[in-house]
Write an enzyme that holds these catalytic residues in place. Structure first.
Site: not given
Length: 301
Positions: A126, A102
C-alpha cells in the site's frame, strides 16, 4: 470553477461533493469507479477532455492495507497508474491536480513529527504504491498538490470509529493497539482543506506561485494512540447516548495483533507547512466526534 472529483463515494469524496454543492460559481463532475475507471487511460482522457476541469481532485485509492499485500497489481493500478493518467490529463487541459496520499510512505520509525522533506521508506505494498503515485503525479503535472494524511474517518464508508462503535455493542472488553501513534483525521476536514487550496489556485490563476505547489501534510491534533482514540470515541458515545456503556479498553502491543501489512509505529505528521502556506489548521478530530449519531454502524458481512 470546474472541479472533477474521482472516488466520489469514498469517505473524502462524499464530503467533497457535499461541501462543493454550497460553493457559488462552481461546477462539479463527481465520478466513482462505476462512472470512471481511473486505471483506463483512454477513459480518463475522454472524461477530462470532455469536461475540461480547472481542478482535478483525486480521492480514489485502493486503501485496503492488508488486502494490498495480495492484490499487488490492483493496488499499483489504482494508486499509481490511475493518478498518473489523471495528472497527465490535467496537464493536457491546463488544470491543477490535488492528490491524496498517506502516512504509509514513511517507515514510522522516526522520533517526533514527520515533515514533508523527511526520507520516505514505505514498508508494504500500500505505502509503496501510494509513494509511486506521488512520484508520477509530480512528474506528470507541474500544477500539483499532494496531500498526505492519516487515520481517516467520517460518516461515510467504513473506518475505525464505526468499527469501535460496532464492537462496543458486542463486547465488554476490547484490546486496542497502544504503541502506534498518529493524528486521527476527519474526512470533512480533509475535504475542506482541499477546497480551500483549490479556490486559491483558481483565484490566483497564473499568479499562483509555483513554489506553492508540492507536498503538504494534513492530519489531526492532538496526536494519540489507537487505544487513546478508542477511549475518546467510547467516552463521547456514552455522553451522546449512542452507547449505553463503554467497554473496558486494554492497551496491547502491535505484536499482540499481527496483520499481513506492517503499520507505521509513528504516523505523526507535521502540519506546520500547510498552516503557514494556506492558513489551514490541523483537523479537530475530537470535535468531529461530537455528532456520533451520524456515524451509521456497518455490520460485518
Amino acid at each position: 470553477m470546474k472541479v472533477l472529483i474521482t472516488g466520489s463515494n469514498g469517505q473524502v469524496g462524499r464530503c467533497l461533493v457535499k461541501q462543493l454543492q454550497t460553493c457559488p460559481d462552481t461546477e462539479v463532475l463527481a465520478v466513482d469507479r462505476n462512472e470512471l475507471d481511473i486505471t483506463s487511460k483512454h477513459d480518463v482522457i475522454s472524461v477530462v477532455d470532455g469536461f475540461k476541469p480547472h481542478i482535478i481532485i483525486n480521492a480514489a485509492a485502493h486503501t485496503a492495507v492488508d488486502k494490498a499485500e495480495e492484490e499487488v497489481a490492483l493496488s499499483y493500478a489504482i494508486n499509481r497508474d490511475g493518478p498518473q493518467y489523471l495528472a497527465q490529463a490535467a496537464h493536457n487541459v491546463g488544470a491543477a491536480i490535488l492528490h491524496i496520499s498517506t502516512d504509509y510512505v514513511f517507515a514510522g520509525d522516526k522520533g517526533g513529527f514527520y515533515a514533508e522533506s523527511d526520507t520516505v521508506n514505505p514498508q508494504g505494498v500500500y505505502g509503496k504504491s501510494k509513494l509511486e503515485g506521488e512520484e508520477v503525479v509530480a512528474t506528470s503535472c507541474p500544477r500539483h498538490i499532494i496531500l498526505r494524511t492519516a487515520w481517516v474517518f467520517g460518516e461515510g464508508g467504513n473506518n475505525f470509529v464505526k468499527t469501535m462503535l460496532r464492537l462496543a455493542q458486542q463486547r465488554d472488553e476490547l484490546g486496542i493497539v497502544a504503541d502506534q501513534v498518529g493524528g486521527p483525521t476527519y474526512a470533512g476536514d480533509i475535504a475542506s482543506a482541499l477546497i480551500t487550496i483549490a479556490k486559491e489556485i483558481r483565484a490566483q490563476g497564473r499568479d499562483f506561485e509555483h513554489a506553492k505547489y508540492g507536498i503538504y501534510h494534513f492530519s489531526g491534533l492532538p496526536h494519540t494512540s489507537w487505544c487513546g482514540f478508542a477511549q475518546t470515541i467510547f467516552g463521547k458515545a456514552v455522553k451522546q447516548g449512542v452507547l449505553s456503556k463503554a467497554p473496558m479498553v486494554k492497551g496491547i502491543k502491535t505484536e499482540d495483533y499481527p496483520t499481513p501489512a506492517k503499520r507505521p509505529a509513528n504516523s505523526m505528521l507535521d502540519t506546520q507547512k500547510i498552516a503557514e502556506t494556506f492558513n489551514i489548521q490541523a483537523s479537530d478530530w475530537q470535535n468531529a466526534l461530537n455528532q456520533l449519531s451520524n456515524y451509521q454502524i456497518i455490520e460485518n458481512k
